[in-house]
Motif scaffolding. Structure first.
Motif, short mmCIF file in Angstrom:
data_model
loop_
_atom_site.label_atom_id
_atom_site.label_comp_id
_atom_site.label_asym_id
_atom_site.label_seq_id
_atom_site.Cartn_x
_atom_site.Cartn_y
_atom_site.Cartn_z
N ARG A 50 0.84 -1.20 0.00
CA ARG A 50 0.00 0.00 0.00
C ARG A 50 0.87 1.25 0.00
N ASP A 51 0.27 2.34 -0.42
CA ASP A 51 0.97 3.63 -0.40
C ASP A 51 1.32 3.97 1.05
N TYR A 52 2.57 4.42 1.25
CA TYR A 52 3.02 4.70 2.62
C TYR A 52 2.19 5.81 3.27
N GLU B 24 1.05 -7.79 11.51
CA GLU B 24 1.28 -7.38 10.13
C GLU B 24 1.07 -5.87 9.95
N LYS B 25 0.04 -5.35 10.61
CA LYS B 25 -0.22 -3.91 10.54
C LYS B 25 0.94 -3.13 11.15
N PHE B 26 1.44 -3.64 12.27
CA PHE B 26 2.54 -2.96 12.95
C PHE B 26 3.77 -2.88 12.05
N LYS B 27 4.10 -3.99 11.39
CA LYS B 27 5.25 -4.02 10.48
C LYS B 27 5.05 -3.07 9.31
N GLU B 28 3.81 -3.00 8.81
CA GLU B 28 3.51 -2.11 7.68
C GLU B 28 3.65 -0.66 8.10
N VAL B 29 3.12 -0.33 9.26
CA VAL B 29 3.21 1.05 9.77
C VAL B 29 4.66 1.44 10.01
N LYS B 30 5.42 0.53 10.58
CA LYS B 30 6.82 0.81 10.87
C LYS B 30 7.61 1.06 9.59
N GLU C 266 9.56 4.48 8.55
CA GLU C 266 11.00 4.48 8.28
C GLU C 266 11.31 5.17 6.96
N MET C 267 10.47 4.98 5.97
CA MET C 267 10.70 5.60 4.67
C MET C 267 10.37 7.09 4.68
N LEU C 268 9.24 7.45 5.25
CA LEU C 268 8.79 8.85 5.18
C LEU C 268 9.47 9.74 6.21
N SER C 269 10.07 9.18 7.25
CA SER C 269 10.77 10.01 8.24
C SER C 269 12.19 10.35 7.80
N ASP C 270 12.69 9.64 6.78
CA ASP C 270 14.02 9.91 6.23
C ASP C 270 13.85 10.79 4.99
N ALA C 271 14.45 11.97 5.01
CA ALA C 271 14.25 12.95 3.94
C ALA C 271 14.65 12.39 2.57
N GLN C 272 15.80 11.70 2.50
CA GLN C 272 16.27 11.17 1.21
C GLN C 272 15.37 10.05 0.71
N ALA D 26 12.94 9.98 -2.71
CA ALA D 26 13.00 8.93 -3.72
C ALA D 26 11.63 8.26 -3.87
N TYR D 27 10.94 8.07 -2.75
CA TYR D 27 9.63 7.44 -2.82
C TYR D 27 8.62 8.34 -3.53
N ASP D 28 8.66 9.65 -3.22
CA ASP D 28 7.74 10.58 -3.87
C ASP D 28 7.93 10.59 -5.38
N GLN D 29 9.18 10.38 -5.84
CA GLN D 29 9.47 10.46 -7.27
C GLN D 29 9.25 9.12 -7.98
N TYR D 30 9.67 8.01 -7.32
CA TYR D 30 9.63 6.72 -8.01
C TYR D 30 8.70 5.70 -7.37
N GLY D 31 8.09 6.05 -6.26
CA GLY D 31 7.22 5.10 -5.58
C GLY D 31 8.02 4.02 -4.89
N HIS D 32 7.45 2.83 -4.74
CA HIS D 32 8.13 1.74 -4.03
C HIS D 32 9.40 1.30 -4.73
N ALA D 33 9.46 1.54 -6.05
CA ALA D 33 10.66 1.14 -6.78
C ALA D 33 11.87 1.99 -6.41
N GLY D 34 11.61 3.17 -5.84
CA GLY D 34 12.70 4.06 -5.51
C GLY D 34 13.34 3.78 -4.17
N VAL D 35 12.79 2.85 -3.41
CA VAL D 35 13.35 2.52 -2.10
C VAL D 35 13.53 1.01 -2.01
#
Length: 376
Positions: free
Chosen positions: A4-6, A47-53, A57-63, A67-76
Protein backbone atom coordinates in the motif's frame (compact mmCIF):
# COMPACT_ATOMS: atom_id res chain seq x y z
CA UNK A 1 0.54 -8.72 -2.42
CA UNK A 2 1.29 -5.19 -3.63
CA UNK A 3 2.32 -2.77 -0.95
CA UNK A 4 0.00 0.00 0.00
CA UNK A 5 0.97 3.63 -0.40
CA UNK A 6 3.02 4.70 2.62
CA UNK A 7 1.00 7.90 3.06
CA UNK A 8 -2.20 5.87 3.00
CA UNK A 9 -0.78 3.48 5.60
CA UNK A 10 -0.12 6.34 8.00
CA UNK A 11 -3.29 8.18 7.08
CA UNK A 12 -1.59 11.46 6.13
CA UNK A 13 -1.57 13.49 2.91
CA UNK A 14 1.45 13.37 0.61
CA UNK A 15 2.69 16.82 1.58
CA UNK A 16 2.28 16.23 5.32
CA UNK A 17 4.99 17.83 7.52
CA UNK A 18 7.40 15.62 9.45
CA UNK A 19 5.70 16.26 12.81
CA UNK A 20 2.32 15.13 11.45
CA UNK A 21 3.89 11.94 10.11
CA UNK A 22 5.56 11.27 13.43
CA UNK A 23 2.34 11.87 15.35
CA UNK A 24 0.37 9.52 13.08
CA UNK A 25 3.00 6.83 13.44
CA UNK A 26 2.97 7.00 17.23
CA UNK A 27 -0.78 6.63 17.32
CA UNK A 28 -0.81 3.63 14.98
CA UNK A 29 2.20 1.98 16.64
CA UNK A 30 0.37 2.09 19.97
CA UNK A 31 -2.80 0.73 18.37
CA UNK A 32 -1.16 -2.24 16.63
CA UNK A 33 1.50 -3.02 19.22
CA UNK A 34 1.47 -6.84 19.65
CA UNK A 35 1.20 -6.62 23.43
CA UNK A 36 -2.03 -4.65 23.07
CA UNK A 37 -3.62 -7.22 20.77
CA UNK A 38 -4.16 -10.77 21.93
CA UNK A 39 -5.84 -13.87 20.58
CA UNK A 40 -7.04 -13.94 16.97
CA UNK A 41 -6.32 -10.22 16.47
CA UNK A 42 -2.62 -10.62 17.32
CA UNK A 43 -1.53 -11.89 13.88
CA UNK A 44 -3.33 -9.12 11.97
CA UNK A 45 -1.99 -6.50 14.40
CA UNK A 46 1.54 -7.83 13.90
CA UNK A 47 1.28 -7.38 10.13
CA UNK A 48 -0.22 -3.91 10.54
CA UNK A 49 2.54 -2.96 12.95
CA UNK A 50 5.25 -4.02 10.48
CA UNK A 51 3.51 -2.11 7.68
CA UNK A 52 3.21 1.05 9.77
CA UNK A 53 6.82 0.81 10.87
CA UNK A 54 8.08 0.40 7.31
CA UNK A 55 6.05 3.38 6.14
CA UNK A 56 7.39 5.54 8.91
CA UNK A 57 11.00 4.48 8.28
CA UNK A 58 10.70 5.60 4.67
CA UNK A 59 8.79 8.85 5.18
CA UNK A 60 10.77 10.01 8.24
CA UNK A 61 14.02 9.91 6.23
CA UNK A 62 14.25 12.95 3.94
CA UNK A 63 16.27 11.17 1.21
CA UNK A 64 14.14 8.05 1.20
CA UNK A 65 10.97 10.13 1.18
CA UNK A 66 12.18 12.13 -1.83
CA UNK A 67 13.00 8.93 -3.72
CA UNK A 68 9.63 7.44 -2.82
CA UNK A 69 7.74 10.58 -3.87
CA UNK A 70 9.47 10.46 -7.27
CA UNK A 71 9.63 6.72 -8.01
CA UNK A 72 7.22 5.10 -5.58
CA UNK A 73 8.13 1.74 -4.03
CA UNK A 74 10.66 1.14 -6.78
CA UNK A 75 12.70 4.06 -5.51
CA UNK A 76 13.35 2.52 -2.10
CA UNK A 77 14.59 -0.83 -0.85
CA UNK A 78 11.47 -3.00 -0.66
CA UNK A 79 13.09 -5.42 1.81
CA UNK A 80 14.05 -2.88 4.46
CA UNK A 81 12.28 -3.49 7.75
CA UNK A 82 10.44 -6.61 6.53
CA UNK A 83 10.52 -9.56 8.93
CA UNK A 84 13.27 -10.70 11.31
CA UNK A 85 14.25 -9.29 14.65
CA UNK A 86 15.54 -6.14 12.99
CA UNK A 87 12.06 -5.36 11.79
CA UNK A 88 10.93 -4.95 15.38
CA UNK A 89 13.95 -3.04 16.51
CA UNK A 90 12.35 0.15 15.25
CA UNK A 91 9.52 -0.33 17.74
CA UNK A 92 11.79 0.32 20.71
CA UNK A 93 13.30 3.28 18.93
CA UNK A 94 9.89 4.67 18.08
CA UNK A 95 8.68 4.43 21.64
CA UNK A 96 12.00 5.77 22.79
CA UNK A 97 11.02 8.90 20.88
CA UNK A 98 7.65 8.97 22.59
CA UNK A 99 9.02 8.54 26.09
CA UNK A 100 11.86 10.91 25.34
CA UNK A 101 9.41 13.64 24.42
CA UNK A 102 7.37 12.95 27.53
CA UNK A 103 10.27 13.10 29.96
CA UNK A 104 12.55 15.56 28.21
CA UNK A 105 15.17 12.98 27.25
CA UNK A 106 17.09 12.73 24.03
CA UNK A 107 17.39 9.56 22.01
CA UNK A 108 20.75 7.89 22.33
CA UNK A 109 21.63 9.99 25.37
CA UNK A 110 22.53 6.90 27.34
CA UNK A 111 24.40 5.20 24.53
CA UNK A 112 28.04 4.97 23.72
CA UNK A 113 29.38 5.45 27.25
CA UNK A 114 29.10 4.69 30.92
CA UNK A 115 25.89 5.41 32.80
CA UNK A 116 26.28 8.53 34.94
CA UNK A 117 24.00 8.99 37.95
CA UNK A 118 23.47 11.82 40.43
CA UNK A 119 24.00 10.91 44.07
CA UNK A 120 21.05 10.50 46.42
CA UNK A 121 19.92 13.32 48.70
CA UNK A 122 20.37 12.97 52.45
CA UNK A 123 18.05 14.16 55.22
CA UNK A 124 19.08 15.29 58.70
CA UNK A 125 16.60 16.16 61.48
CA UNK A 126 17.73 18.99 63.76
CA UNK A 127 15.79 19.87 66.93
CA UNK A 128 16.13 23.45 68.20
CA UNK A 129 14.47 25.51 70.93
CA UNK A 130 11.98 28.29 70.34
CA UNK A 131 14.58 30.83 71.46
CA UNK A 132 17.12 29.45 68.97
CA UNK A 133 14.54 29.59 66.21
CA UNK A 134 13.82 33.24 66.99
CA UNK A 135 17.45 34.34 67.22
CA UNK A 136 19.07 31.94 64.77
CA UNK A 137 22.24 30.01 65.55
CA UNK A 138 25.40 28.48 64.16
CA UNK A 139 25.46 24.73 64.61
CA UNK A 140 27.72 21.81 63.85
CA UNK A 141 26.41 18.47 62.64
CA UNK A 142 28.11 15.21 61.74
CA UNK A 143 27.09 13.59 58.47
CA UNK A 144 28.33 10.64 56.39
CA UNK A 145 31.17 11.44 54.00
CA UNK A 146 33.24 9.48 51.51
CA UNK A 147 36.99 9.78 51.05
CA UNK A 148 39.12 8.23 48.34
CA UNK A 149 40.65 4.92 49.33
CA UNK A 150 44.37 5.35 49.94
CA UNK A 151 45.59 1.76 49.24
CA UNK A 152 43.99 1.62 45.76
CA UNK A 153 44.17 5.37 45.06
CA UNK A 154 40.44 5.42 44.39
CA UNK A 155 40.51 2.81 41.61
CA UNK A 156 38.80 0.07 43.62
CA UNK A 157 41.33 -2.50 42.38
CA UNK A 158 43.70 -4.36 44.65
CA UNK A 159 47.16 -2.72 44.54
CA UNK A 160 49.23 -4.34 41.82
CA UNK A 161 46.21 -5.44 39.75
CA UNK A 162 44.48 -3.79 36.80
CA UNK A 163 40.92 -2.80 35.97
CA UNK A 164 39.61 -4.45 32.82
CA UNK A 165 37.07 -3.44 30.20
CA UNK A 166 33.75 -5.20 30.71
CA UNK A 167 33.43 -8.10 28.27
CA UNK A 168 29.64 -8.07 28.35
CA UNK A 169 29.11 -4.51 27.11
CA UNK A 170 32.63 -3.86 25.69
CA UNK A 171 32.99 -0.82 27.93
CA UNK A 172 29.78 0.96 26.88
CA UNK A 173 28.02 0.40 30.21
CA UNK A 174 24.81 -0.76 28.53
CA UNK A 175 23.56 -3.77 26.59
CA UNK A 176 20.88 -4.27 23.95
CA UNK A 177 18.30 -6.88 24.97
CA UNK A 178 15.98 -8.44 22.40
CA UNK A 179 12.92 -10.41 23.43
CA UNK A 180 10.15 -11.13 20.97
CA UNK A 181 9.07 -7.83 19.46
CA UNK A 182 11.14 -5.71 21.84
CA UNK A 183 14.60 -4.24 21.56
CA UNK A 184 15.46 -2.58 24.85
CA UNK A 185 18.68 -0.95 25.99
CA UNK A 186 19.48 -1.36 29.66
CA UNK A 187 22.35 -1.02 32.12
CA UNK A 188 24.93 -3.76 31.80
CA UNK A 189 24.28 -6.33 34.56
CA UNK A 190 27.96 -7.29 34.78
CA UNK A 191 29.57 -3.89 35.34
CA UNK A 192 26.37 -2.04 36.40
CA UNK A 193 26.97 0.75 33.92
CA UNK A 194 30.64 1.32 34.75
CA UNK A 195 32.03 -0.16 31.56
CA UNK A 196 34.84 -1.64 33.66
CA UNK A 197 35.20 -4.68 35.90
CA UNK A 198 37.56 -5.24 38.79
CA UNK A 199 38.91 -8.82 38.84
CA UNK A 200 40.52 -8.37 42.26
CA UNK A 201 38.78 -5.70 44.41
CA UNK A 202 40.69 -3.71 46.99
CA UNK A 203 40.28 -5.25 50.43
CA UNK A 204 40.08 -1.85 52.14
CA UNK A 205 37.15 -0.45 50.19
CA UNK A 206 35.72 -3.69 48.71
CA UNK A 207 36.18 -2.31 45.21
CA UNK A 208 34.25 0.94 45.73
CA UNK A 209 37.31 3.18 45.54
CA UNK A 210 36.02 5.18 48.51
CA UNK A 211 35.65 4.73 52.25
CA UNK A 212 32.71 5.97 54.29
CA UNK A 213 33.60 8.31 57.12
CA UNK A 214 31.99 11.05 59.21
CA UNK A 215 32.57 14.74 58.72
CA UNK A 216 31.58 17.84 60.68
CA UNK A 217 29.54 20.40 58.78
CA UNK A 218 28.94 23.99 59.83
CA UNK A 219 25.28 24.97 59.49
CA UNK A 220 23.82 28.45 59.86
CA UNK A 221 20.24 28.44 61.16
CA UNK A 222 18.58 31.71 60.07
CA UNK A 223 16.65 33.79 62.60
CA UNK A 224 12.90 33.26 62.43
CA UNK A 225 12.98 29.73 61.04
CA UNK A 226 9.96 27.59 61.89
CA UNK A 227 9.41 23.90 62.47
CA UNK A 228 8.93 21.94 59.26
CA UNK A 229 11.22 24.18 57.22
CA UNK A 230 14.27 22.73 55.50
CA UNK A 231 17.76 24.08 54.87
CA UNK A 232 19.50 22.84 51.72
CA UNK A 233 23.23 22.20 51.79
CA UNK A 234 24.21 21.70 48.15
CA UNK A 235 26.60 18.90 47.30
CA UNK A 236 26.69 17.33 50.76
CA UNK A 237 24.57 14.31 49.88
CA UNK A 238 25.80 10.97 48.63
CA UNK A 239 28.41 11.00 45.84
CA UNK A 240 27.36 10.35 42.26
CA UNK A 241 28.13 7.24 40.25
CA UNK A 242 30.69 7.20 37.44
CA UNK A 243 31.56 10.84 37.93
CA UNK A 244 27.98 12.03 38.38
CA UNK A 245 27.27 15.04 40.64
CA UNK A 246 26.66 14.49 44.37
CA UNK A 247 23.25 14.83 45.93
CA UNK A 248 22.23 17.48 48.43
CA UNK A 249 21.75 17.47 52.19
CA UNK A 250 18.40 18.69 53.56
CA UNK A 251 18.32 19.74 57.21
CA UNK A 252 14.78 19.45 58.56
CA UNK A 253 14.01 21.78 61.48
CA UNK A 254 11.97 20.55 64.41
CA UNK A 255 10.95 22.80 67.33
CA UNK A 256 11.15 21.55 70.90
CA UNK A 257 8.01 22.06 72.95
CA UNK A 258 8.31 25.24 75.03
CA UNK A 259 7.27 25.25 78.68
CA UNK A 260 5.16 28.42 78.39
CA UNK A 261 4.98 29.78 74.84
CA UNK A 262 3.41 28.24 71.76
CA UNK A 263 4.24 29.41 68.25
CA UNK A 264 1.69 30.03 65.50
CA UNK A 265 3.49 31.40 62.47
CA UNK A 266 5.11 34.65 63.59
CA UNK A 267 2.78 35.00 66.60
CA UNK A 268 3.21 33.57 70.08
CA UNK A 269 0.52 32.47 72.52
CA UNK A 270 0.55 31.76 76.23
CA UNK A 271 -1.98 31.02 78.95
CA UNK A 272 -1.66 33.34 81.95
CA UNK A 273 -3.27 32.12 85.20
CA UNK A 274 -4.38 34.84 87.61
CA UNK A 275 -5.99 34.64 91.03
CA UNK A 276 -9.66 35.15 91.75
CA UNK A 277 -8.84 38.33 93.64
CA UNK A 278 -6.69 39.79 90.86
CA UNK A 279 -9.45 39.05 88.33
CA UNK A 280 -12.03 40.78 90.55
CA UNK A 281 -9.99 43.77 91.73
CA UNK A 282 -7.56 44.15 88.83
CA UNK A 283 -3.83 44.73 89.03
CA UNK A 284 -0.55 44.46 87.17
CA UNK A 285 1.06 41.14 86.31
CA UNK A 286 4.26 40.07 84.54
CA UNK A 287 4.13 37.83 81.48
CA UNK A 288 7.05 36.09 79.73
CA UNK A 289 8.34 37.08 76.31
CA UNK A 290 11.37 35.92 74.33
CA UNK A 291 13.05 39.21 75.24
CA UNK A 292 12.29 38.98 78.97
CA UNK A 293 9.38 40.05 81.15
CA UNK A 294 6.59 42.38 80.09
CA UNK A 295 3.88 43.92 82.29
CA UNK A 296 0.18 44.01 81.47
CA UNK A 297 -2.61 45.74 83.39
CA UNK A 298 -5.51 43.51 84.38
CA UNK A 299 -8.69 45.59 84.57
CA UNK A 300 -11.20 45.07 87.37
CA UNK A 301 -13.68 42.28 86.66
CA UNK A 302 -11.56 40.39 84.10
CA UNK A 303 -13.09 37.08 83.03
CA UNK A 304 -11.50 33.78 81.99
CA UNK A 305 -10.71 33.79 78.26
CA UNK A 306 -9.90 37.49 78.10
CA UNK A 307 -7.10 38.04 75.58
CA UNK A 308 -4.36 40.65 75.73
CA UNK A 309 -2.21 41.45 72.73
CA UNK A 310 1.38 42.64 73.00
CA UNK A 311 2.40 44.03 69.61
CA UNK A 312 5.82 43.13 68.25
CA UNK A 313 6.53 40.58 70.99
CA UNK A 314 6.28 37.60 68.67
CA UNK A 315 8.88 36.30 66.19
CA UNK A 316 10.17 37.92 63.03
CA UNK A 317 9.93 35.13 60.45
CA UNK A 318 12.59 34.46 57.85
CA UNK A 319 10.40 36.08 55.17
CA UNK A 320 8.75 38.73 57.35
CA UNK A 321 9.59 42.41 57.49
CA UNK A 322 8.36 42.86 61.08
CA UNK A 323 7.76 40.57 64.08
CA UNK A 324 4.47 39.04 65.05
CA UNK A 325 2.56 39.58 68.31
CA UNK A 326 2.25 37.86 71.68
CA UNK A 327 -1.27 36.88 72.74
CA UNK A 328 -1.86 36.34 76.47
CA UNK A 329 -4.97 34.30 77.30
CA UNK A 330 -6.26 34.88 80.84
CA UNK A 331 -7.17 31.88 82.95
CA UNK A 332 -8.86 32.71 86.29
CA UNK A 333 -7.91 30.13 88.87
CA UNK A 334 -10.48 28.78 91.31
CA UNK A 335 -9.15 28.52 94.89
CA UNK A 336 -8.66 24.97 96.17
CA UNK A 337 -8.03 23.29 99.55
CA UNK A 338 -9.80 26.06 101.53
CA UNK A 339 -9.74 26.31 105.30
CA UNK A 340 -12.96 26.62 107.34
CA UNK A 341 -12.30 30.29 107.87
CA UNK A 342 -11.81 30.84 104.12
CA UNK A 343 -15.00 28.93 103.37
CA UNK A 344 -16.95 31.14 105.76
CA UNK A 345 -15.49 34.26 104.17
CA UNK A 346 -16.48 33.09 100.69
CA UNK A 347 -20.01 32.23 101.83
CA UNK A 348 -20.39 35.65 103.40
CA UNK A 349 -19.03 37.19 100.18
CA UNK A 350 -21.47 35.15 98.09
CA UNK A 351 -24.39 36.27 100.25
CA UNK A 352 -23.37 39.88 99.72
CA UNK A 353 -23.20 39.27 95.96
CA UNK A 354 -26.73 37.86 95.99
CA UNK A 355 -28.04 40.84 97.92
CA UNK A 356 -26.49 43.12 95.33
CA UNK A 357 -28.40 41.46 92.51
CA UNK A 358 -27.21 40.96 88.98
CA UNK A 359 -24.82 43.93 89.00
CA UNK A 360 -22.09 41.67 90.41
CA UNK A 361 -22.66 38.95 87.77
CA UNK A 362 -22.40 40.29 84.20
CA UNK A 363 -23.63 37.03 82.65
CA UNK A 364 -26.11 36.01 85.35
CA UNK A 365 -29.29 37.51 83.92
CA UNK A 366 -28.49 36.33 80.42
CA UNK A 367 -27.83 32.79 81.61
CA UNK A 368 -31.03 32.73 83.73
CA UNK A 369 -33.11 33.92 80.78
CA UNK A 370 -31.63 31.24 78.51
CA UNK A 371 -32.45 28.56 81.10
CA UNK A 372 -36.07 29.73 81.38
CA UNK A 373 -36.48 29.64 77.61
CA UNK A 374 -34.88 26.21 77.42
CA UNK A 375 -37.12 24.57 80.02
CA UNK A 376 -40.26 26.33 78.81
Amino acid sequence: MAKRDYYEVLGVPKGAPEEEIKKAYRKLAMKFHPDRNQGEAAKAAEEKFKEVKEAYEMLSDAQKRAAYDQYGHAGVDPNRGAGGAEGYGGFAEAFGDIFGDMFGQQRGGARGGRQVYRGSDLSYAMEITLEEAARGKDAQIRIPSWDGCEPCKGTGAKPGTQIKTCGTCNGSGSVQMRQGFFSVQQTCPTCRGNGKVIPEPCTSCQGQGKIKRQKTLEVKIPAGIDGGMRIRSAGNGEPGTNGGPPGDLYIEIRLKKHDILERDGDDLHCSVPISFVTAALGGEIDVPTLAGKAAIDIPEGTQTGKQFRLRGKGIKGVRSSYPGDLYCHILVETPVKLTEHQRKLLKDLDDSFKKGGSKHSPSGDTWTDRLKNFFS
